[in-house]
Design a protein around this motif. Structure first.
Motif, PDB file in Angstrom:
ATOM      1  N   UNK A  41      12.081  11.038  60.605  1.00  0.00           N
ATOM      2  CA  UNK A  41      12.704  10.921  61.934  1.00  0.00           C
ATOM      3  C   UNK A  41      11.753  11.312  63.045  1.00  0.00           C
ATOM      4  N   UNK A  42      10.881  12.275  62.772  1.00  0.00           N
ATOM      5  CA  UNK A  42       9.957  12.728  63.814  1.00  0.00           C
ATOM      6  C   UNK A  42       8.936  11.657  64.181  1.00  0.00           C
ATOM      7  N   UNK A  43       8.831  10.618  63.346  1.00  0.00           N
ATOM      8  CA  UNK A  43       7.938   9.494  63.648  1.00  0.00           C
ATOM      9  C   UNK A  43       8.728   8.259  64.091  1.00  0.00           C
ATOM     10  N   UNK A  44      10.054   8.407  64.160  1.00  0.00           N
ATOM     11  CA  UNK A  44      10.894   7.273  64.530  1.00  0.00           C
ATOM     12  C   UNK A  44      11.149   6.323  63.376  1.00  0.00           C
ATOM     13  N   UNK A  45      10.951   6.803  62.131  1.00  0.00           N
ATOM     14  CA  UNK A  45      11.120   5.959  60.956  1.00  0.00           C
ATOM     15  C   UNK A  45      12.349   6.377  60.150  1.00  0.00           C
ATOM     16  N   UNK A  46      12.765   5.506  59.239  1.00  0.00           N
ATOM     17  CA  UNK A  46      13.861   5.830  58.333  1.00  0.00           C
ATOM     18  C   UNK A  46      13.634   5.134  56.995  1.00  0.00           C
ATOM     19  N   UNK A  47      14.355   5.601  55.982  1.00  0.00           N
ATOM     20  CA  UNK A  47      14.258   5.018  54.645  1.00  0.00           C
ATOM     21  C   UNK A  47      14.996   3.686  54.641  1.00  0.00           C
ATOM     22  N   UNK A  48      14.319   2.647  54.163  1.00  0.00           N
ATOM     23  CA  UNK A  48      14.923   1.310  54.101  1.00  0.00           C
ATOM     24  C   UNK A  48      15.827   1.185  52.888  1.00  0.00           C
ATOM     25  N   UNK A  49      15.356   1.685  51.739  1.00  0.00           N
ATOM     26  CA  UNK A  49      16.129   1.603  50.503  1.00  0.00           C
ATOM     27  C   UNK A  49      15.741   2.760  49.598  1.00  0.00           C
ATOM     28  N   UNK A  50      16.726   3.273  48.836  1.00  0.00           N
ATOM     29  CA  UNK A  50      16.438   4.312  47.855  1.00  0.00           C
ATOM     30  C   UNK A  50      17.295   4.112  46.626  1.00  0.00           C
ATOM     31  N   UNK A  51      16.738   4.507  45.491  1.00  0.00           N
ATOM     32  CA  UNK A  51      17.441   4.350  44.230  1.00  0.00           C
ATOM     33  C   UNK A  51      16.986   5.447  43.280  1.00  0.00           C
ATOM     34  N   UNK A  52      17.900   5.908  42.429  1.00  0.00           N
ATOM     35  CA  UNK A  52      17.597   6.982  41.493  1.00  0.00           C
ATOM     36  C   UNK A  52      17.000   6.436  40.208  1.00  0.00           C
ATOM     37  N   UNK A  53      15.995   7.149  39.665  1.00  0.00           N
ATOM     38  CA  UNK A  53      15.319   6.715  38.437  1.00  0.00           C
ATOM     39  C   UNK A  53      15.441   7.720  37.308  1.00  0.00           C
ATOM     40  N   UNK A  54      16.289   8.731  37.455  1.00  0.00           N
ATOM     41  CA  UNK A  54      16.701   9.637  36.374  1.00  0.00           C
ATOM     42  C   UNK A  54      15.587  10.500  35.772  1.00  0.00           C
ATOM     43  N   UNK A  55      14.441  10.599  36.434  1.00  0.00           N
ATOM     44  CA  UNK A  55      13.332  11.430  35.946  1.00  0.00           C
ATOM     45  C   UNK A  55      12.750  10.935  34.620  1.00  0.00           C
ATOM     46  N   UNK A  56      12.900   9.650  34.298  1.00  0.00           N
ATOM     47  CA  UNK A  56      12.343   9.131  33.047  1.00  0.00           C
ATOM     48  C   UNK A  56      11.389   7.974  33.331  1.00  0.00           C
ATOM     49  N   UNK A  57      10.445   7.779  32.425  1.00  0.00           N
ATOM     50  CA  UNK A  57       9.473   6.689  32.570  1.00  0.00           C
ATOM     51  C   UNK A  57      10.173   5.335  32.516  1.00  0.00           C
TER      52      UNK A  57
END
Length: 354
Positions: free
Chosen positions: A212-228
Motif C-alpha cells: 500500500x505504501x507504494x500504491x500497489x495491491x495483490x492481484x491474485x493469491x492462492x494457498x499452496x499448503x506448504x508442500x512441493x
C-alpha cells in the motif's frame, strides 16, 4: 512456517536491540570514577563471550514436531548443534511427532525426568498449553519456540520469527523494485502456505500493508499448503490465469521448489519472485543469477539454536551479556531479513536444505 541490516536484532517492548552493544566513551577530562567491586564483577560477568564460559551443568529437554518439512528438520538439527557447543549442557530430546497426544506424553516424560529447563516447539500452542503450564508449575522454565502458547504462565521466554515482518520485507522489496522499473499498475501474485493459519494471515497482512505504501495491491493469491506438490499445482494454475505477471511472492521456500518447477515448465520469465524462510536452496538459486528468484525473506530456524542458548542462561540464572538486565527477556522476536544476490553468501551458512 521471519531487515536488511545483516544483523539479527531482539525486539523488546517495541525497541530493536542489535547483536552488538554500543559503548559510550568518557568525554570528561576528570579521572574516571572507579567502579565498586560488585559493579566490576557484574561487568566481568556480562562481558561479551563471558556467558559461553562453562558454568553449572544443566539438562535441557527438547520437544518438536516430526521433521516432515525442511524448516522443521533444521529446527531439530540446530538445537542439537547448539547444545553440543557447551560442555555444561546435557541435551535430552524426545522423539519428534506430529501427534498432539504423543507430544504431550513426551513432554510429561521430560517433566517426570526433572530436566532443568525445557525448549518446546508445540505442534499446536493451544493444545499443548496445559502441559507447558504443568512444567512451569513444577519449577521447570519453558522456552517456547515459535508457535506461541496462549497463556503467558505457560512459558518463561518466547522466541520466534516475525510473520508480519516477513510480509513487510517482501512487500517493500517488490514495491521498491517495481517503482525502480517504472511499473505503474503491476500484476502481483501471492502464493500462500496454509491460508487458514494465523501465521499465513499475518504474512499476507504485512505484505498488503507494505504494498500500500507504494500504491500497489495483490492481484491474485492462492494457498499452496506448504508442500512441493501443491506449490507446483497452484503456480501452474496462476500462470495459466495470468498471461503477464510482474512479481510473485511465495511464502515458503520449501513449497518454492514446486513453484520454481512450474515456472520452468511454463517457460515464463517476465517477472521476478521473492521467496520466504531463507532456505539454502533458495539462496543458491538467487546466487546463480539465472533465475526469476531474486530474493527471499527470512524466518530462520536458527531460532532453535538461540532457544537452546537462552534455556542454558535461564537454567544457570544468567542474563544476556549484551543487555543491562540481569535476566533473559520474556519475549524475543527475530527480524525478517531480506536476502539478495549481494548478501546471499553471508546468509548461506544459516540456510536449511529443503
Amino acid at each position: 512456517m521471519t531487515q536488511n541490516t545483516g544483523r539479527r536484532g531482539f525486539i523488546l517492548g517495541g525497541a530493536v536491540i542489535g547483536a552488538g552493544a554500543l559503548v559510550s566513551a568518557c568525554t570528561s577530562n576528570e579521572p574516571a570514577v572507579q567502579p565498586s567491586a560488585a559493579a566490576a564483577a557484574a561487568t566481568t560477568a556480562a562481558a561479551p563471550g563471558g556467558n559461553d564460559q562453562p558454568g553449572t551443568q544443566v539438562t535441557i529437554g527438547f520437544s518438536a514436531p516430526a521433521a516432515d518439512h525442511g524448516w522443521i528438520a533444521a529446527i531439530a538439527k540446530n538445537a542439537e548443534a547448539a547444545a553440543k557447543q557447551y560442555s555444561d549442557v546435557v541435551f535430552k530430546p524426545v522423539e519428534p511427532t506430529n501427534d498432539i497426544n504423543q507430544q504431550i506424553s513426551a513432554v510429561e516424560s521430560l517433566i517426570q525426568a526433572k530436566v532443568d529447563v525445557l525448549v518446546l516447539l508445540p505442534n499446536d500452542g493451544q493444545q499443548l498449553n496445559q502441559v507447558a503450564r504443568q512444567a512451569m508449575d513444577a519449577g521447570i522454565p519453558v522456552v517456547n519456540l515459535d508457535r506461541v502458547f496462549p497463556d503467558k504462565l505457560s512459558y518463561r521466554t518466547w522466541i520466534g520469527g516475525d510473520n508480519y515482518g516477513m510480509g513487510v520485507a517482501a512487500g517493500h522489496y517488490i514495491g521498491k523494485t517495481l517503482k525502480e522499473k517504472g511499473v505503474s499498475d503491476p500484476v502481483i501474485v501471492e502464493i500462500q502456505g496454509i491460508a487458514t493459519l494465523p501465521l499465513t494471515q499475518d504474512r499476507s497482512k504485512g505484505f498488503e500493508d507494505a504494498l500500500k505504501s507504494y500504491g500497489f495491491k495483490v492481484t491474485a493469491k492462492q494457498a499452496a499448503q506448504f508442500t512441493v506438490q501443491s506449490g507446483t499445482e497452484v503456480t501452474a494454475n496462476l500462470l495459466q490465469a495470468h498471461k503477464k505477471i510482474d512479481a510473485i511472492w511465495n511464502h515458503d521456500d520449501d513449497q518454492g521448489i514446486g513453484v520454481l518447477a512450474a515456472i520452468k515448465e511454463a517457460n515464463r520469465s517476465e517477472f521476478f519472485m521473492v521467496g520466504g524462510a531463507g532456505s539454502a536452496n533458495a539462496m543458491r538459486e538467487i546466487q546463480s543469477g539465472g533465475s526469476v528468484l531474486a530474493a527471499t525473506v527470512t524466518y530462520s530456524p536458527t531460532m532453535a539454536s538461540s532457544a537452546i542458548k537462552l534455556a542454558r542462561l535461564i537454567a544457570q540464572d544468567k542474563g544476556m551479556s549484551d543487555l543491562t538486565e540481569n535476566q533473559v527477556p520474556q519475549s524475543i522476536t527475530l527480524a525478517s531479513e531480506t536476502i539478495t544476490k549481494d548478501n546471499a553468501a553471508t546468509y548461506l551458512p544459516l540456510g536449511f536444505e529443503s
